[in-house]
Design an enzyme around this catalytic site. Structure first.
Site, PDB file in Angstrom:
ATOM      1  N   ASN A 165       0.844  -1.185   0.030  1.00  9.24           N
ATOM      2  CA  ASN A 165       0.046  -0.086  -0.135  1.00  9.24           C
ATOM      3  C   ASN A 165       0.778   1.348   0.011  1.00  9.24           C
ATOM      4  O   ASN A 165       1.654   1.492   0.930  1.00  9.24           O
ATOM      5  CB  ASN A 165      -0.905   0.028   1.284  1.00  9.24           C
ATOM      6  N   GLU A 166       0.666   1.935  -1.056  1.00 12.59           N
ATOM      7  CA  GLU A 166       1.434   3.160  -1.199  1.00 12.59           C
ATOM      8  C   GLU A 166       2.940   3.572  -0.918  1.00 12.59           C
ATOM      9  O   GLU A 166       3.545   4.180  -0.274  1.00 12.59           O
ATOM     10  CB  GLU A 166       0.597   4.264  -0.203  1.00 12.59           C
ATOM     11  N   ASN A 174      -5.610   5.005  -4.662  1.00 12.09           N
ATOM     12  CA  ASN A 174      -5.815   5.764  -3.308  1.00 12.09           C
ATOM     13  C   ASN A 174      -5.843   7.232  -3.696  1.00 12.09           C
ATOM     14  O   ASN A 174      -4.771   7.861  -3.937  1.00 12.09           O
ATOM     15  CB  ASN A 174      -5.128   5.505  -2.171  1.00 12.09           C
ATOM     16  N   TYR A 190      -6.987  16.340  -0.682  1.00 14.13           N
ATOM     17  CA  TYR A 190      -5.527  16.390  -0.921  1.00 14.13           C
ATOM     18  C   TYR A 190      -5.064  17.197  -2.277  1.00 14.13           C
ATOM     19  O   TYR A 190      -4.085  17.591  -2.298  1.00 14.13           O
ATOM     20  CB  TYR A 190      -4.682  15.189  -0.568  1.00 14.13           C
ATOM     21  N   TRP A 244     -12.631   5.407   2.753  1.00 14.05           N
ATOM     22  CA  TRP A 244     -11.738   5.659   3.559  1.00 14.05           C
ATOM     23  C   TRP A 244     -12.253   6.566   4.522  1.00 14.05           C
ATOM     24  O   TRP A 244     -12.167   7.950   4.006  1.00 14.05           O
ATOM     25  CB  TRP A 244     -10.255   6.102   3.075  1.00 14.05           C
ATOM     26  N   LYS A 278     -11.751  11.100   8.663  1.00 13.92           N
ATOM     27  CA  LYS A 278     -12.257  10.836   7.512  1.00 13.92           C
ATOM     28  C   LYS A 278     -13.481   9.605   7.736  1.00 13.92           C
ATOM     29  O   LYS A 278     -13.947   9.242   6.718  1.00 13.92           O
ATOM     30  CB  LYS A 278     -11.365  10.118   6.586  1.00 13.92           C
TER      31      LYS A 278
END
Length: 673
Positions: free
Chosen positions: A411-412, A457, A463, A547, A568
Site C-alpha cells: 500500500n502506497e 488511493n 488533498y 476511507w 475521515k
C-alpha cells in the site's frame, strides 16, 4: 477449531476424555502480571526472584490504552506480561502448545525465564510448543516481552495509524496427543481446503492436512468430512498416507450449495479427525464456503457467474478508550454498523485483523480484501524476510475463509520495492492459486502492474484537485491501461462534528483545509455525494472502498477539531455518532431499511440566514417545512438525495421538518440575532 465457544475447562476436559479426543483448549486470557520494560529476573530458577508487577491485567490488553491519543505521543518500547501456569503431573506425555492470536510487534516468549521463541509481526497468530521445557507437577512462568518500537526489519515501518504494543488478542493453551494436527504450521489450524474447480454442478476439492509427531505415524489415519449447514455429512474420505508430516485427500461434491455473498452466505463445516489404531486422538473443525469468481477489466467482479459491484469500506482495529485491544463485542458492533449501511465488501487495512472478523464476514456474506502491513516505506532487503513471513502466515491462517477474495501485497510504496513485490506476488499465487492478488497505490510506476488487481488511493477535492477530477483521472487511466483490473481503494474527506457551513462551496486550494483545522461536516458530505455518483457510473471499477468507516487514532495528525485523530470516518471513534455521509450510503446501498435523514442537524447555532437543506432518503419524495410553512415538495433523485437551495431562515429559532411517506426528520436551527 473455533475457539470463541471454548471456555473452562474441567468439564470440557472430562467430556473430551470421555470422547477419546486428546486435544483440549483452554483460554489463557485471565490474570497476567504486567510491567513496563522486559521480563527481568535475578537468580536461577526455581530459586528465582520475580519482580513485582505494575498491575494485573486480563487479555486482550495493550499497554498504550491510556496514552494512544496523547499529544506527547504514545509509548513505543517494551512491556512484559507473565502468567503463572499450574502444570499437573498427568500432562506428562502430552504435548503443550500456546497460541497467540496477536502480539505487537515483536514478541519474545520465555518459559521459566528461559527464551523459547521470538515472533516478528503484530498482526498474525503464532504458536509455540512448551512440551519439553515445562516442569510438570509445579508452577511454571510464561513470560511475553512485547516491543512495539520502530524496527527496520519488521513491517509496519510507517503509516497513518498507531502501532500499539501488548498482547492485544486472545491467547490459548492447546494440549494434544503425541501425534496431532499441527498447531505449528504458520499459526494456522493445520488444515487447508483447496478449491480446485467449483461450479454449480460440481466441486473438486483437495484437503491438505499438516501433522506433527514426536515419534512416528504408525497406525495413524486422517479423515476429512464435509458437513452441510444442518450437520449432515456430504462427503467423507480417509487416508493413512502421511509423507513429510502431511496428508493430502481429494474430495468431490456434486451440486454444491455455493457461498453467494450477502444473497446466500452458505457455509459448510470441514471436520478433520486423526485416529491411531482406530481411536480418535485429534479433531479440528472450521467453517468454509464454496464459490468461484473472476474480475473483468471492463465489467468488474463476478461472483458465481453473476456481476457484483463491491460497495466497500476500510476499517482499522481501533476504538476510542480501548485502542487496539478489541473484544468480540467490539467487532460485532463494527460489523453491525457496517452492515446497516449496506456494505458488501471490506478492506481490512492495513494489516491482518482478528480471525473473528473473517468468521463473521463469512457468515454475513461480505467479501474481504486482506493485506500485509507493507506500507509507505521500504527498507531494502532488511525487511524482505519479514514480509515473506507475514504474507505466508496471513494466507495460510485464513485460507479456508470464503469471504476473502484477494490478498493485498503493498500500500502506497513509492518505488524501489518492485523485486520484493514481484516475489510476494509469486508466493501468494504458489500458496493460493484460487485467489487474486492486489495492491493499493497513490504513485505512478511499474509496481502498479505486478498484481492481478490494483487500486488507486485518490482524494480528489481533499488533498488534490477538485472532486470532479475523479472521473477525468479514472477514465483517462482506464483508457491508457485498458487491461488493468481497476478499483478505487481509498477515497474520502475528513469531517469534524463541531465544524459546519450553511452552504459548502469547494475551495480553489483544497489542501490547505485538508491538512489544517477546518474540516466542516458538509465538505465531507459534498465529496461523498459526487464520488458515489461517479463510482456508480463506471462499471470498469470493480469496487470502491471508503476511507474510512470509523474515525481512528493517528499520532501524526493535528487537524480538524481533535488532535491525534484521522477524522475521515463515516462514524465517530466511539461508534456513538454517524456522520451525514453515512446516511447517504445507507439510503443508496441498504434498500431493506427505510432512511430519512436531514443533514447538518447538529449545526444548531448559525450565523447565516440562508442555507441549503439536504435530505438522504429511500422515500420517493419529501416535503420541507420551515417554522410550519411548506417550502416545497421534491422527488428523490437517482442517488437517494433531495436538496433545497438557498432556503431563508429567520433570526432566532427555526423549526426544520422533513416529511416523507416513510417517516420524518427534524431539527432546530438558531440564527444569531
Amino acid at each position: 477449531m473455533k475457539k470463541s465457544n471454548l471456555f473452562v475447562f474441567a468439564i470440557t476436559a472430562a467430556l473430551m476424555s470421555s470422547m477419546g479426543q486428546a486435544r483440549e483448549i483452554r483460554s489463557l486470557n485471565q490474570e497476567w502480571q504486567y510491567k513496563k520494560g522486559p521480563a527481568q529476573v535475578w537468580g536461577v530458577y526455581p530459586d528465582i526472584y520475580i519482580p513485582r508487577a505494575d498491575t494485573i491485567v486480563n487479555l486482550p490488553n495493550t499497554f498504550n490504552q491510556a496514552d494512544f491519543m496523547d499529544d506527547a505521543g504514545y509509548f513505543r518500547g517494551e512491556g512484559s506480561y507473565t502468567k503463572v501456569l499450574d502444570v499437573p503431573e498427568d500432562w506428562r506425555g502430552k504435548r503443550i502448545f500456546v497460541k497467540f492470536e496477536g502480539v505487537a510487534s515483536v514478541a519474545d516468549i520465555q518459559l521459566n525465564y528461559s527464551m523459547v521463541a521470538q515472533h516478528k509481526g503484530a498482526y498474525n497468530a503464532f504458536a509455540v510448543e512448551l512440551t519439553d521445557r515445562l516442569d510438570y507437577g509445579k508452577k511454571n512462568y510464561l513470560s511475553v516481552t512485547c516491543d512495539n518500537s520502530h524496527r527496520a526489519d519488521v513491517a509496519t515501518l510507517s503509516g497513518d495509524f498507531n502501532v500499539l504494543g501488548g498482547i492485544y488478542r486472545d491467547v490459548w493453551l492447546e494440549i494434544t496427543d503425541d501425534v496431532c494436527i499441527s498447531p505449528l504450521y504458520y499459526g494456522s489450524e493445520g488444515v487447508l481446503l483447496h478449491q480446485l474447480r467449483v461450479s454449480e454442478q460440481h466441486a473438486d476439492l483437495q484437503a491438505e492436512v499438516h501433522l506433527s509427531t514426536l515419534s512416528d505415524y504408525k497406525g495413524c489415519t486422517v479423515n476429512i468430512a464435509l458437513l452441510d449447514a444442518e450437520g449432515r455429512t456430504i462427503v467423507s474420505k480417509s487416508s493413512s498416507q502421511i509423507f513429510n508430516d502431511r496428508a493430502t485427500i481429494n474430495l468431490a461434491v456434486e451440486n454444491p450449495h455455493l457461498w453467494d455473498g450477502m444473497n446466500d452466505p452458505y457455509l459448510y463445516t470441514i471436520v478433520t479427525t486423526l485416529t491411531r489404531d482406530g481411536k480418535e486422538i485429534d479433531r479440528v473443525e472450521e467453517k468454509t464456503g464454496l464459490r468461484y469468481f473472476w474480475v473483468d477489466a471492463d465489467q468488474g467482479l463476478f461472483l458465481n457467474g453473476k456481476h457484483l459491484k463491491l460497495r466497500g469500506v476500510s476499517r482499522h482495529q481501533d476504538w476510542e478508550g480501548v485502542a487496539s485491544a478489541l473484544t468480540k463485542q467490539h467487532h460485532d458492533t463494527d460489523l453491525d454498523i457496517i452492515q446497516e449501511m449496506g456494505v458488501n465488501a471490506l478492506r481490512l487495512a492495513h494489516y491482518p485483523q482478528a480471525h473473528y472478523m473473517f468468521e463473521e464476514a463469512d457468515r454475513r456474506g461480505m467479501l474481504v480484501w486482506e493485506e500485509i502491513p507493507f506500507i509507505s516505506n521500504y527498507a531494502k532487503e532488511v525487511l524482505d524476510d519479514n514480509l515473506r513471513l507475514q504474507l505466508r502466515e496471513m494466507i495460510i491462517q485464513n485460507y479456508n475463509h470464503p469471504s476473502i477474495f484477494c490478498w493485498g501485497i503493498f500500500n502506497e510504496v513509492a518505488g524501489g520495492h518492485e523485486p520484493i513485490a514481484a516475489e510476494l506476488n509469486d508466493i501468494a499465487h504458489q500458496l493460493d492459486p484460487s485467489r487474486l492478488t492486489t495492491a493499493a497505490t497513490c504513485f505512478e510506476g511499474p509496481f502498479n502492474f505486478i498484481t492481478d488487481l490494483m487500486g488507486w488511493n485518490k482524494y480528489f477535492g481533499w488533498y488534490e484537485g477538485h472532486i470532479a477530477d475523479f472521473g477525468t483521472f479514472f477514465d483517462a487511466w482506464h483508457a491508457k491501461y485498458p487491461d488493468v483490473k481497476l478499483c478505487i481503494s481509498e477515497y474520502g474527506a475528513g469531517a469534524a462534528f463541531s465544524q459546519h457551513v450553511s452552504q459548502f462551496v469547494e475551495e480553489a486550494d483544497v489542501s490547505a483545509s485538508a491538512r489544517g483545522r477546518w474540516h466542516p461536516l458538509e465538505k465531507q458530505t459534498a465529496s461523498h455525494r459526487q464520488h458515489l455518483q461517479m463510482i456508480t457510473e463506471r462499471d470498469y471499477l470493480w469496487g470502491s472502498f471508503v476511507w474510512n468507516m470509523f474515525d481512528f487514532a493517528s499520532a501524526m495528525r493535528r487537524e480538524g477539531d481533535t488532535n491525534n485523530l484521522n477524522d475521515k470516518g463515516l462514524v465517530s471513534h466511539d461508534r456513538q455518532r454517524r456522520k451525514d455521509s453515512f446516511y447517504l450510503y445507507k439510503a443508496n446501498w441498504n434498500k431493506q431499511e427505510r432512511t430519512v435523514h436531514l443533514c447538518s442537524k447538529d449545526y444548531t447555532q448559525r450565523k447565516d440566514e440562508v442555507t441549503d437543506v439536504i435530505v438522504f432518503t429511500t422515500a420517493p419524495s419529501a416535503k420541507l417545512y420551515v417554522n410550519g410553512k411548506l417550502i416545497g415538495q421534491k422527488k428523490t433523485d437517482a442517488y437517494a438525495t433531495i436538496e433545497w437551495k438557498d432556503v431563508k431562515l429567520q433570526k432566532g429559532e427555526n423549526q426544520i421538518e422533513v416529511r416523507t411517506p416513510q417517516g420524518n426528520d427534524s431539527a432546530i436551527w438558531n440564527v444569531e440575532q
